[in-house]
Design a protein around this motif. Sequence first.
Motif, PDB file in Angstrom:
ATOM      1  N   ALA A  68       0.827  -1.211   0.000  1.00 16.87           N
ATOM      2  CA  ALA A  68       0.000   0.000   0.000  1.00 16.87           C
ATOM      3  C   ALA A  68       0.861   1.261   0.000  1.00 16.87           C
ATOM      4  CB  ALA A  68      -0.935  -0.005   1.204  1.00 16.87           C
ATOM      5  N   GLU A  69       1.958   1.237   0.731  1.00 18.62           N
ATOM      6  CA  GLU A  69       2.847   2.398   0.750  1.00 18.62           C
ATOM      7  C   GLU A  69       3.413   2.668  -0.645  1.00 18.62           C
ATOM      8  OE1 GLU A  69       5.737   1.429   3.686  1.00 18.62           O
ATOM      9  OE2 GLU A  69       4.351   1.705   5.370  1.00 18.62           O
ATOM     10  N   LEU A  70       3.774   1.603  -1.352  1.00 19.67           N
ATOM     11  CA  LEU A  70       4.311   1.778  -2.707  1.00 19.67           C
ATOM     12  C   LEU A  70       3.228   2.305  -3.652  1.00 19.67           C
ATOM     13  CD1 LEU A  70       6.741   1.419  -4.598  1.00 19.67           C
ATOM     14  CD2 LEU A  70       5.877  -0.879  -5.106  1.00 19.67           C
ATOM     15  N   VAL A  71       2.016   1.751  -3.558  1.00 20.95           N
ATOM     16  CA  VAL A  71       0.927   2.226  -4.404  1.00 20.95           C
ATOM     17  C   VAL A  71       0.617   3.688  -4.103  1.00 20.95           C
ATOM     18  CG1 VAL A  71      -1.535   1.970  -4.921  1.00 20.95           C
ATOM     19  CG2 VAL A  71      -0.083  -0.060  -4.747  1.00 20.95           C
ATOM     20  N   ALA A  72       0.632   4.062  -2.828  1.00 14.99           N
ATOM     21  CA  ALA A  72       0.387   5.462  -2.461  1.00 14.99           C
ATOM     22  C   ALA A  72       1.429   6.378  -3.088  1.00 14.99           C
ATOM     23  CB  ALA A  72       0.386   5.601  -0.937  1.00 14.99           C
ATOM     24  N   ASP A  73       2.673   5.963  -3.070  1.00 16.69           N
ATOM     25  CA  ASP A  73       3.725   6.751  -3.719  1.00 16.69           C
ATOM     26  C   ASP A  73       3.467   6.873  -5.218  1.00 16.69           C
ATOM     27  OD1 ASP A  73       5.020   7.061  -1.309  1.00 16.69           O
ATOM     28  OD2 ASP A  73       6.536   5.519  -1.703  1.00 16.69           O
ATOM     29  N   ALA A  74       2.967   5.789  -5.823  1.00 20.14           N
ATOM     30  CA  ALA A  74       2.760   5.770  -7.269  1.00 20.14           C
ATOM     31  C   ALA A  74       1.626   6.692  -7.704  1.00 20.14           C
ATOM     32  CB  ALA A  74       2.474   4.343  -7.730  1.00 20.14           C
ATOM     33  N   ILE A  75       0.597   6.854  -6.868  1.00 24.60           N
ATOM     34  CA  ILE A  75      -0.579   7.624  -7.283  1.00 24.60           C
ATOM     35  C   ILE A  75      -0.604   9.035  -6.714  1.00 24.60           C
ATOM     36  CG2 ILE A  75      -1.895   5.491  -7.508  1.00 24.60           C
ATOM     37  CD1 ILE A  75      -3.384   6.190  -4.945  1.00 24.60           C
ATOM     38  N   ALA A  76       0.304   9.361  -5.829  1.00 24.66           N
ATOM     39  CA  ALA A  76       0.254  10.651  -5.137  1.00 24.66           C
ATOM     40  C   ALA A  76       0.266  11.838  -6.094  1.00 24.66           C
ATOM     41  CB  ALA A  76       1.414  10.756  -4.150  1.00 24.66           C
ATOM     42  N   ALA A  77       0.973  11.715  -7.217  1.00 27.66           N
ATOM     43  CA  ALA A  77       1.125  12.846  -8.138  1.00 27.66           C
ATOM     44  C   ALA A  77      -0.172  13.205  -8.847  1.00 27.66           C
ATOM     45  CB  ALA A  77       2.212  12.531  -9.167  1.00 27.66           C
ATOM     46  N   PHE A  78      -1.117  12.262  -8.966  1.00 25.26           N
ATOM     47  CA  PHE A  78      -2.357  12.554  -9.695  1.00 25.26           C
ATOM     48  C   PHE A  78      -3.613  12.200  -8.905  1.00 25.26           C
ATOM     49  CE2 PHE A  78      -0.308   8.662 -11.271  1.00 25.26           C
ATOM     50  CZ  PHE A  78      -1.231   7.701 -10.898  1.00 25.26           C
ATOM     51  N   ALA A  79      -3.478  11.895  -7.640  1.00 27.28           N
ATOM     52  CA  ALA A  79      -4.629  11.563  -6.797  1.00 27.28           C
ATOM     53  C   ALA A  79      -5.483  12.813  -6.558  1.00 27.28           C
ATOM     54  CB  ALA A  79      -4.136  10.991  -5.475  1.00 27.28           C
ATOM     55  N   PRO A  80      -6.763  12.625  -6.135  1.00 28.63           N
ATOM     56  CA  PRO A  80      -7.388  11.354  -5.763  1.00 28.63           C
ATOM     57  C   PRO A  80      -7.867  10.555  -6.977  1.00 28.63           C
ATOM     58  CG  PRO A  80      -8.941  13.132  -5.438  1.00 28.63           C
ATOM     59  CD  PRO A  80      -7.648  13.776  -5.848  1.00 28.63           C
ATOM     60  N   VAL A  81      -7.892   9.235  -6.793  1.00 28.63           N
ATOM     61  CA  VAL A  81      -8.321   8.327  -7.852  1.00 28.63           C
ATOM     62  C   VAL A  81      -9.306   7.313  -7.274  1.00 28.63           C
ATOM     63  CG1 VAL A  81      -6.145   8.519  -9.121  1.00 28.63           C
ATOM     64  CG2 VAL A  81      -6.417   6.713  -7.397  1.00 28.63           C
ATOM     65  N   VAL A  82     -10.016   6.656  -8.168  1.00 32.25           N
ATOM     66  CA  VAL A  82     -10.804   5.488  -7.785  1.00 32.25           C
ATOM     67  C   VAL A  82      -9.904   4.266  -7.898  1.00 32.25           C
ATOM     68  CG1 VAL A  82     -12.742   3.994  -8.400  1.00 32.25           C
ATOM     69  CG2 VAL A  82     -13.003   6.491  -8.494  1.00 32.25           C
ATOM     70  N   LEU A  83      -9.846   3.481  -6.850  1.00 32.71           N
ATOM     71  CA  LEU A  83      -9.079   2.239  -6.863  1.00 32.71           C
ATOM     72  C   LEU A  83     -10.012   1.068  -7.127  1.00 32.71           C
ATOM     73  CD1 LEU A  83      -6.674   2.590  -3.777  1.00 32.71           C
ATOM     74  CD2 LEU A  83      -6.114   2.899  -6.193  1.00 32.71           C
ATOM     75  N   VAL A  84      -9.631   0.218  -8.068  1.00 33.10           N
ATOM     76  CA  VAL A  84     -10.335  -1.026  -8.341  1.00 33.10           C
ATOM     77  C   VAL A  84      -9.423  -2.156  -7.890  1.00 33.10           C
ATOM     78  CG1 VAL A  84     -11.417  -2.483 -10.088  1.00 33.10           C
ATOM     79  CG2 VAL A  84     -11.469   0.008 -10.333  1.00 33.10           C
ATOM     80  N   GLY A  85      -9.914  -3.025  -7.011  1.00 30.31           N
ATOM     81  CA  GLY A  85      -9.062  -4.086  -6.491  1.00 30.31           C
ATOM     82  C   GLY A  85      -9.717  -5.447  -6.570  1.00 30.31           C
ATOM     83  N   HIS A  86      -8.999  -6.417  -7.139  1.00 36.23           N
ATOM     84  CA  HIS A  86      -9.462  -7.803  -7.176  1.00 36.23           C
ATOM     85  C   HIS A  86      -8.613  -8.638  -6.225  1.00 36.23           C
ATOM     86  CE1 HIS A  86      -9.263 -11.956  -9.179  1.00 36.23           C
ATOM     87  NE2 HIS A  86     -10.400 -11.895  -8.525  1.00 36.23           N
ATOM     88  N   SER A  87      -9.260  -9.355  -5.313  1.00 36.08           N
ATOM     89  CA  SER A  87      -8.602 -10.313  -4.434  1.00 36.08           C
ATOM     90  C   SER A  87      -7.438  -9.658  -3.673  1.00 36.08           C
ATOM     91  CB  SER A  87      -8.155 -11.530  -5.259  1.00 36.08           C
ATOM     92  OG  SER A  87      -7.837 -12.622  -4.441  1.00 36.08           O
ATOM     93  N   PHE A  88      -6.213 -10.143  -3.863  1.00 36.20           N
ATOM     94  CA  PHE A  88      -5.058  -9.564  -3.180  1.00 36.20           C
ATOM     95  C   PHE A  88      -4.950  -8.062  -3.435  1.00 36.20           C
ATOM     96  CE2 PHE A  88      -0.447  -8.516  -3.689  1.00 36.20           C
ATOM     97  CZ  PHE A  88      -0.108  -8.517  -2.338  1.00 36.20           C
ATOM     98  N   GLY A  89      -5.187  -7.637  -4.664  1.00 38.07           N
ATOM     99  CA  GLY A  89      -5.133  -6.212  -4.972  1.00 38.07           C
ATOM    100  C   GLY A  89      -6.161  -5.414  -4.203  1.00 38.07           C
ATOM    101  N   GLY A  90      -7.309  -6.036  -3.908  1.00 42.67           N
ATOM    102  CA  GLY A  90      -8.318  -5.363  -3.098  1.00 42.67           C
ATOM    103  C   GLY A  90      -7.874  -5.169  -1.667  1.00 42.67           C
ATOM    104  N   ARG A  91      -7.131  -6.125  -1.134  1.00 45.61           N
ATOM    105  CA  ARG A  91      -6.569  -5.951   0.213  1.00 45.61           C
ATOM    106  C   ARG A  91      -5.656  -4.729   0.235  1.00 45.61           C
ATOM    107  NH1 ARG A  91      -5.739 -11.497   3.273  1.00 45.61           N
ATOM    108  NH2 ARG A  91      -6.506 -13.062   1.833  1.00 45.61           N
ATOM    109  N   VAL A  92      -4.818  -4.615  -0.789  1.00 47.68           N
ATOM    110  CA  VAL A  92      -3.903  -3.475  -0.871  1.00 47.68           C
ATOM    111  C   VAL A  92      -4.696  -2.177  -1.019  1.00 47.68           C
ATOM    112  CG1 VAL A  92      -2.008  -2.431  -2.175  1.00 47.68           C
ATOM    113  CG2 VAL A  92      -2.085  -4.924  -1.859  1.00 47.68           C
ATOM    114  N   ALA A  93      -5.731  -2.194  -1.852  1.00 52.09           N
ATOM    115  CA  ALA A  93      -6.547  -0.997  -2.065  1.00 52.09           C
ATOM    116  C   ALA A  93      -7.192  -0.528  -0.774  1.00 52.09           C
ATOM    117  CB  ALA A  93      -7.612  -1.283  -3.123  1.00 52.09           C
ATOM    118  N   VAL A  94      -7.689  -1.455   0.017  1.00 52.38           N
ATOM    119  CA  VAL A  94      -8.297  -1.096   1.304  1.00 52.38           C
ATOM    120  C   VAL A  94      -7.264  -0.453   2.220  1.00 52.38           C
ATOM    121  CG1 VAL A  94      -9.265  -2.086   3.425  1.00 52.38           C
ATOM    122  CG2 VAL A  94     -10.182  -2.750   1.202  1.00 52.38           C
TER     123      VAL A  94
END
Length: 247
Positions: A68-94
């Motif tokens: 989640a910390e890495l994803v937050a770094d990746a999206i910070a420049a253009f956030a806020p965004v809608v996150l779509v998460g499937h299975s493991f990716g949904g855990r990270v999105a939450v």
Amino acid sequence: MITSLAGGRVLAEKHGSTPPRVVALHGWGRDGTDFETVLSGLDAVSIHLPGFGPAPAPESAWGTEQYAELVADAIAAFAPVVLVGHSFGGRVAVRVAASRPELVSGLVLTGVPLVRLTAPAAPPLSYRLARWANQRGIISDRRMEAIRRRRGSSDYRAAQGVMRDILVRVVGENYDDALGALRCPVRMVWGQNDTDAPTDAGRVASERIGGARFRVVDGTAHLMTGDLELAVREELLTLLDELDQPQ
């Protein structure tokens, strides 16, 4: 088309124009190419989480908090965004939405194991004895690995090295605090026959979030294909339209 985020530390599939409005996170054993249908025609990226697809694995056994910390770094420049998460990716999105709410305008989740309705069964006595013997050098590591593989899930058997350690760590995580901390709109789309993230557990997770829309798609299971895939796209488009409405 592959693009890079967070100064080259994150690889992603690019859809449409920049900046992206939607960011998708795939399930375990999958990669960022899973979202071609869901993201078609949208300005979006689907991230290759470390250890999957072309993205190198972490050097240590990460949990979803580190992802989640890495994803937050990746999206910070253009956030806020809608996150779509499937299975493991949904855990990270939450985790991202709970810890960095200013980065997330909404969540669309499908097949995400967030709540365990029953306690995990204790390993059988034969396995515990084998583990005891291995720790004392009576059973070789090679023999112990064969025993683990017989007991493990298909994901466990397929995982190697640090990715297996990550899987074991993630499976044991608890998301109760994160679910209670969510403040953005949440849409949850579940397969009727999902055995990896059972529908009953998904419904309980939606109740713990409070205000989450929970939808079950008949005749579908865990993988995001067919009618389930189309339903995820429909919920995403509806959420985007709602976010566009004047407040």
